[in-house]
Design an enzyme around this catalytic site. Sequence first.
Site, PDB file in Angstrom:
ATOM      1  N   HIS A 378       0.012  -6.170  -7.078  1.00 12.12           N
ATOM      2  CA  HIS A 378       1.009  -5.109  -6.875  1.00 12.12           C
ATOM      3  C   HIS A 378       0.375  -3.720  -6.884  1.00 12.12           C
ATOM      4  CE1 HIS A 378       4.957  -3.620  -6.397  1.00 12.12           C
ATOM      5  NE2 HIS A 378       5.595  -4.565  -7.066  1.00 12.12           N
ATOM      6  N   ASP A 382       3.112  -3.474  -2.111  1.00 12.99           N
ATOM      7  CA  ASP A 382       4.433  -3.631  -2.727  1.00 12.99           C
ATOM      8  C   ASP A 382       5.135  -4.881  -2.192  1.00 12.99           C
ATOM      9  OD1 ASP A 382       4.145  -1.277  -4.239  1.00 12.99           O
ATOM     10  OD2 ASP A 382       4.882  -0.049  -2.569  1.00 12.99           O
TER      11      ASP A 382
END
Length: 402
Positions: A378, A382
């Site tokens: 992450h 995203d």
Amino acid sequence: MAVEVVMPKFGLTMNDGILKRLLKQPGEAVTEGEPLFEVETEKVLNEVPAPASGVLVAFLFNEDDTVDCGVVLAVIAQPGEDVEALKTRYRAAPARAQPAAPPSAAKAAPPEASAAPAGARRSITPIARKRAEELGVDLSNVAGTGPGGRVTREDVERAAASAQPTAAQGPRAQAAPARAAEGGAVIPLKGIRKTIAERMMQSLHGSAQLTLTIEADVTAATDLRAHMGRESEFTYTDLMIHAVARALRRHPRLNSTIEEGVIRLRDEVNIGMAVALDEGLIVPVIRNADRKTLREIATETRDLGKRAREGKLRLEDVEGGTFTITNLGTYGIDGFTPIINHGEAAILGLGRIIERPAIYRGEIARRSMMTLSLTFDHRIVDGAPAATFLQTVIETFNYGER
């Protein structure tokens, strides 16, 4: 002058290797360049050639012994040298085959030297010291069976297995780690298994991992294979490698890494293919997969898979991956949470393909469904871009270029 053969260092992360197979016997003539022994490293099995021609005097370790890099493990006599004299010299001088222990190891080692007779010097391998600390074994009471009386890991484990606390040993013996007194089988964490453990923990602690799962309709792909029938030369894994490689060209963030505070997009698309072995998992790499046809990928995966199971992979076969695919569908698994290979941005897990009723073009129809599990870092990408990448993979898997 006799030639000392040391444990080679394959790669920067290698600290020791396991002596797996001795290909020559003491007294045999050896030729420079011919295979002398095999070493299992943290990644693959390597065949080590003789560095010189002559007569093999001796191996200073046994098969399955763990040997630190740089340690002398064999001796080759040159023409005209006295082989028997060399045997005697190396048996009497085990310290030649033992590197100096690092300061941290020396500090942590039990005080067995003080219990030894004055002037005596015991040779103990670093891994034996570490294992003794783990099992609560007093090294001063362990008899060494290695060359010249060297204390090995196996000696420590035998001592731990046979140790029975007595009243004479007092409270300290009773306070030894429970695992040393509980009995049961002991499986050393070494080789591929040790590497997997270290790399997976490194990956989990060093990245922000999130997994997306999706159930995909892959009927078009299964219809293609059914239509090709016996002429089919590829597996679903091959087809997925082909699809992922092309999807990565459109979504380069998933083919990147974090280096020194920046996200570095990789120039090459090298797909790692997880292969299950009895002793663990290994990931051979299909290089430049985005430039290869489906037929070329299928040929390469068959070759790499075969050599992986035979223990014949080379170091270059398992290095340089930029994205990994792991398939548990053959074991009946639907979805799971794969762990990213350290240094990569993502890994894709493949579940089984199963036929079930689904709504297709407004009607209930029998469709082939497959669960995909994408774990990604992450910090690099995203959720929404990762989900878009998954959609591209599915579309290419079903309808991409063949």
